[in-house]
Design a protein around this motif. Structure first.
Motif, PDB file in Angstrom:
ATOM      1  N   ARG A   1     -10.139  -5.923  -6.684  1.00  0.00           N
ATOM      2  CA  ARG A   1      -9.709  -6.085  -5.789  1.00  0.00           C
ATOM      3  C   ARG A   1      -8.737  -7.203  -5.923  1.00  0.00           C
ATOM      4  O   ARG A   1      -7.937  -7.408  -6.072  1.00  0.00           O
ATOM      5  CB  ARG A   1     -11.214  -7.255  -5.663  1.00  0.00           C
ATOM      6  N   ASN A   2      -8.369  -6.917  -4.251  1.00  0.00           N
ATOM      7  CA  ASN A   2      -7.182  -7.816  -3.695  1.00  0.00           C
ATOM      8  C   ASN A   2      -5.302  -7.012  -4.570  1.00  0.00           C
ATOM      9  O   ASN A   2      -4.678  -7.563  -4.767  1.00  0.00           O
ATOM     10  CB  ASN A   2      -6.938  -9.600  -4.405  1.00  0.00           C
ATOM     11  N   THR A   3      -5.806  -5.825  -4.364  1.00  0.00           N
ATOM     12  CA  THR A   3      -4.555  -4.860  -4.741  1.00  0.00           C
ATOM     13  C   THR A   3      -4.330  -4.427  -3.087  1.00  0.00           C
ATOM     14  O   THR A   3      -4.532  -4.213  -2.519  1.00  0.00           O
ATOM     15  CB  THR A   3      -4.975  -3.515  -5.320  1.00  0.00           C
ATOM     16  N   LEU A   4      -2.984  -4.999  -2.916  1.00  0.00           N
ATOM     17  CA  LEU A   4      -2.653  -4.811  -2.006  1.00  0.00           C
ATOM     18  C   LEU A   4      -1.344  -3.315  -2.003  1.00  0.00           C
ATOM     19  O   LEU A   4      -0.903  -3.432  -2.715  1.00  0.00           O
ATOM     20  CB  LEU A   4      -1.480  -5.544  -1.553  1.00  0.00           C
ATOM     21  N   THR A   5      -1.711  -3.162  -0.611  1.00  0.00           N
ATOM     22  CA  THR A   5      -0.639  -1.296  -0.058  1.00  0.00           C
ATOM     23  C   THR A   5       0.197  -0.880   0.616  1.00  0.00           C
ATOM     24  O   THR A   5       0.200  -1.561   2.035  1.00  0.00           O
ATOM     25  CB  THR A   5      -1.641  -0.576  -0.053  1.00  0.00           C
ATOM     26  N   HIS A   6       0.690  -0.262   0.488  1.00  0.00           N
ATOM     27  CA  HIS A   6       1.815   0.017   1.232  1.00  0.00           C
ATOM     28  C   HIS A   6       2.120   0.804   1.627  1.00  0.00           C
ATOM     29  O   HIS A   6       2.127   1.887   0.389  1.00  0.00           O
ATOM     30  CB  HIS A   6       3.095  -1.144   1.250  1.00  0.00           C
ATOM     31  N   ARG A   7       2.551   2.054   2.822  1.00  0.00           N
ATOM     32  CA  ARG A   7       2.584   3.604   2.647  1.00  0.00           C
ATOM     33  C   ARG A   7       4.022   3.672   1.949  1.00  0.00           C
ATOM     34  O   ARG A   7       5.069   2.616   2.224  1.00  0.00           O
ATOM     35  CB  ARG A   7       2.460   3.921   3.909  1.00  0.00           C
ATOM     36  N   ILE A   8       3.899   4.880   2.027  1.00  0.00           N
ATOM     37  CA  ILE A   8       5.170   5.634   0.350  1.00  0.00           C
ATOM     38  C   ILE A   8       6.154   5.844   1.393  1.00  0.00           C
ATOM     39  O   ILE A   8       5.614   7.030   2.555  1.00  0.00           O
ATOM     40  CB  ILE A   8       4.716   6.432  -0.149  1.00  0.00           C
ATOM     41  N   GLN A   9       7.365   5.764   2.638  1.00  0.00           N
ATOM     42  CA  GLN A   9       7.871   6.457   3.185  1.00  0.00           C
ATOM     43  C   GLN A   9       8.643   8.036   2.458  1.00  0.00           C
ATOM     44  O   GLN A   9       9.197   8.125   1.845  1.00  0.00           O
ATOM     45  CB  GLN A   9       9.320   5.687   3.262  1.00  0.00           C
ATOM     46  N   GLY A  10       8.805   9.022   3.708  1.00  0.00           N
ATOM     47  CA  GLY A  10       9.329  10.211   2.837  1.00  0.00           C
ATOM     48  C   GLY A  10      10.246  10.716   3.455  1.00  0.00           C
ATOM     49  O   GLY A  10      11.115   9.807   4.737  1.00  0.00           O
ATOM     50  N   PRO A  11      11.187  11.645   3.474  1.00  0.00           N
ATOM     51  CA  PRO A  11      10.726  12.504   1.954  1.00  0.00           C
ATOM     52  C   PRO A  11      10.501  12.474   0.642  1.00  0.00           C
ATOM     53  O   PRO A  11      10.272  12.516  -0.235  1.00  0.00           O
ATOM     54  CB  PRO A  11      11.453  13.695   2.354  1.00  0.00           C
ATOM     55  N   THR A  12      11.070  10.575   0.542  1.00  0.00           N
ATOM     56  CA  THR A  12      11.502   9.987  -0.959  1.00  0.00           C
ATOM     57  C   THR A  12      11.849   8.593  -0.927  1.00  0.00           C
ATOM     58  O   THR A  12      12.823   8.893   0.132  1.00  0.00           O
ATOM     59  CB  THR A  12      12.505  10.342  -1.617  1.00  0.00           C
ATOM     60  N   SER A  13      11.465   8.093  -0.775  1.00  0.00           N
ATOM     61  CA  SER A  13      11.927   6.158  -0.791  1.00  0.00           C
ATOM     62  C   SER A  13      11.300   5.613  -2.014  1.00  0.00           C
ATOM     63  O   SER A  13      10.748   6.001  -3.431  1.00  0.00           O
ATOM     64  CB  SER A  13      10.769   5.849   0.135  1.00  0.00           C
ATOM     65  N   THR A  14      11.877   4.196  -2.318  1.00  0.00           N
ATOM     66  CA  THR A  14      11.587   3.770  -3.468  1.00  0.00           C
ATOM     67  C   THR A  14      11.424   2.289  -2.863  1.00  0.00           C
ATOM     68  O   THR A  14      12.392   1.536  -1.992  1.00  0.00           O
ATOM     69  CB  THR A  14      12.895   3.046  -3.760  1.00  0.00           C
TER      70      THR A  14
END
Length: 544
Positions: free
Chosen positions: A389-402
């Motif tokens: 539990r409590n895994t916090l997510t963020h979308r990846i920006q395309g086409p590549t990101s860091t």
């Protein structure tokens, strides 16, 4: 309808051939809640490039309220669910909030004895009702019932209005010109329901159309009234879009026309744009905001102008026989401000998470806090990140990101694991392990699930290094251009300047069946006992 039926309805190859409906132009008047049409008007001073958002926002519903555009999207098992996006020009978008504050639909959404992967918030509907100046979100959960949430502002607070026993699958909500609420829904067999004036109950439901066998599956309803005609906009997953039209009222009868089929999309290697919504600008121009299957990143929004035939059918405007990679920007009033970027730095200032963040399932709210930094206290004892539990997510920006995070691991305890993951049904991570009083930075891959979303691999440590001090910076880079063999890499820094690569490249999975794309994820879980904590003081998302 069964889960198997849904999977079969999606089991089509994504294609890149061409084909679209065509016809002469009509300048229709607007649907309810929009200005009257003055004909398609396109700005000539600027252009936009597709995808308009290179992040994972699927099953889009899009509306305009005054001078502001809003969109909603699917989020499956992520919480809060159903993000509300906001734009002033249909091109630049920000996340305003979420229509579903918590997935309180059963213990599996809390990772309590069961898991809700690939369930939860599917294609749903966003609407605005001028009579009471209220936003409505409507969607079915687990093929069991439909939930309706309302808010007087798009950013919230959103509250549950009602639960309806009929599960309106892939629903589109229409606020008619007389203020009556209707819902179009279904898979292949399309129905229309009328709701009570307060929106709390179903008054009537009726089947209005069955897709011909030559077309196959139709779903993803969007419901409109334009020029006195009723339209149900439907997708043929994952390569077509069709529309139904009735001149006799919301319950039909309806006739059907193909809008597009096997149309080459604007993202190299991506799929056919489909399953989105139609929206009209203040000047009367119409646009179609669809999504493109673009795994491993997910399903990515693309925009195209729409005109109309003389007999009232929409036509997507093409560029060289394809959905354009670029079009003239919509002619709209000057935006009142710039929208908040979906990339950049978050120092977790204040005491609340920004709406760019979504948890993997509902969090245990007693085990995390924001106070000019994000503290994650261990909430689960497990060796399986998919159960943590409590895994916090963020979308990846395309086409590549860091993504780069700063992690303070002072308060970790033996057996704790914390770090930065590339999360999907196949995952890898870089992070900190605390064992026997010793702290190491490690790279782990081989976290996998099968197609029933059961864990088949909990991960293997591939590389490690000593990590002195109390803080470490962790970095994950991802290439989410559509296709196979796209890679993610991991590195770390103890001085904030020099980053050292750790472990081999990770091959991102691009199977569509998980629906959601890979995400960056911050996590902290115990393998021995609860009580440890970590603090993330900075998150930065950058593109080349």
């Amino acid at each position: 309808m069964s889960w198997t039926h849904h999977i079969l309805s999606r089991r089509r190859a994504l294609t890149t051939a061409t084909g679209v409906a065509a016809g002469a132009l009509l300048r229709p008047t607007a649907a309810h809640g929009t200005a009257s049409a003055q004909g398609p008007v396109l700005a000539t001073a600027a252009a936009f490039t597709n995808p308009v958002i290179w992040q994972d926002f699927a099953d889009i519903d899009v509306i305009r309220v005054g001078d502001t555009f809003y969109a909603s999207a699917s989020t499956m098992h992520y919480s809060p669910g159903a993000p509300v996006l906001r734009s002033y020009d249909l091109v630049n978008w920000e996340i305003a909030g979420h229509s579903v504050p918590v997935l309180d639909f059963g213990a599996k959404y809390d990772l309590n004895g069961a898991r809700g992967y690939v369930r939860g918030i599917w294609a749903s509907s966003l609407a605005y009702r001028p009579s009471n100046r209220t936003f409505y979100w409507l969607g079915q959960i687990d093929f069991a019932r439909t939930y309706v949430y309302t808010a007087t502002a798009a950013e919230g607070p959103w509250n549950r209005l009602t639960t309806i026993s009929t599960p309106y699958y892939d629903a589109g909500l229409l606020v008619d010109s007389d203020d009556t609420l209707y819902v179009a829904y279904g898979n292949t067999t399309i129905s229309v329901a009328q709701l009570s004036p307060d929106g709390r109950n179903q008054v009537r439901t009726q089947q209005v159309f069955t897709a011909p066998s030559s077309v196959g599956t139709l779903e993803g309803s969007r419901f409109y009234k334009i020029n006195g005609q009723y339209y149900i906009f439907l997708t043929r997953p994952a390569n077509g879009q069709y529309i139904l039209k009735s001149s006799s009222g919301p319950f039909g009868p309806y006739t059907m026309r193909q809008v597009l089929l096997d149309l080459r999309g604007p993202i190299p290697g991506g799929g056919v744009p489909h399953q989105g919504g139609l929206v009209q600008t203040q000047n009367g121009a119409w646009y179609y905001l669809a999504f493109v299957d673009a795994y491993p990143g997910g399903r990515t929004p693309a925009l195209a102008p729409v005109t109309w035939t003389a007999d009232g059918w929409p036509v997507v405007q093409l560029v060289n026989g394809a959905w354009g990679t670029s079009y003239p920007s919509p002619a709209v009033p000057t935006p009142p401000r710039q929208v908040t970027p979906m990339t950049g730095v978050d120092t977790f200032d204040g005491t609340a998470l920004k709406p760019r963040w979504e948890w993997n399932h509902n969090p245990d709210d007693t085990k995390w806090s924001v106070d000019n930094g994000l503290t994650l206290r261990t909430a689960t004892v497990t060796n399986d990140l998919y159960w943590a539990r409590n895994t916090l997510t963020h979308r990846i920006q395309g086409p590549t990101s860091t993504a780069t995070v700063q992690l303070d691991h002072t308060a970790m305890r033996d057996g704790d694991r914390a770090g930065l993951a590339l999360l999907r049904d196949s995952s890898a991570w870089i992070g900190v392990k605390r064992d026997g009083g010793t702290t190491r930075v490690v790279m782990v891959n081989g976290l996998t699930m099968d197609t029933n979303w059961n864990t088949t691999g909990t991960g293997t440590e591939i590389a490690s290094a000593a990590v002195p001090g109390s803080r470490v910076r962790l970095r994950a880079s991802a290439d989410i251009r559509p296709g196979t063999g796209r890679l993610g890499t991991f590195s770390y820094s103890t001085d904030g300047t020099t980053f050292t690569r750790l472990g081999p490249a990770f091959s991102l999975g691009n199977d569509w069946r998980f629906f959601m794309g890979h995400r960056f994820a911050l996590f902290n879980h115990a393998t021995q006992a609860l009580g440890g904590a970590v603090r993330f003081t900075r998150f930065e998302l950058t593109t080349p």
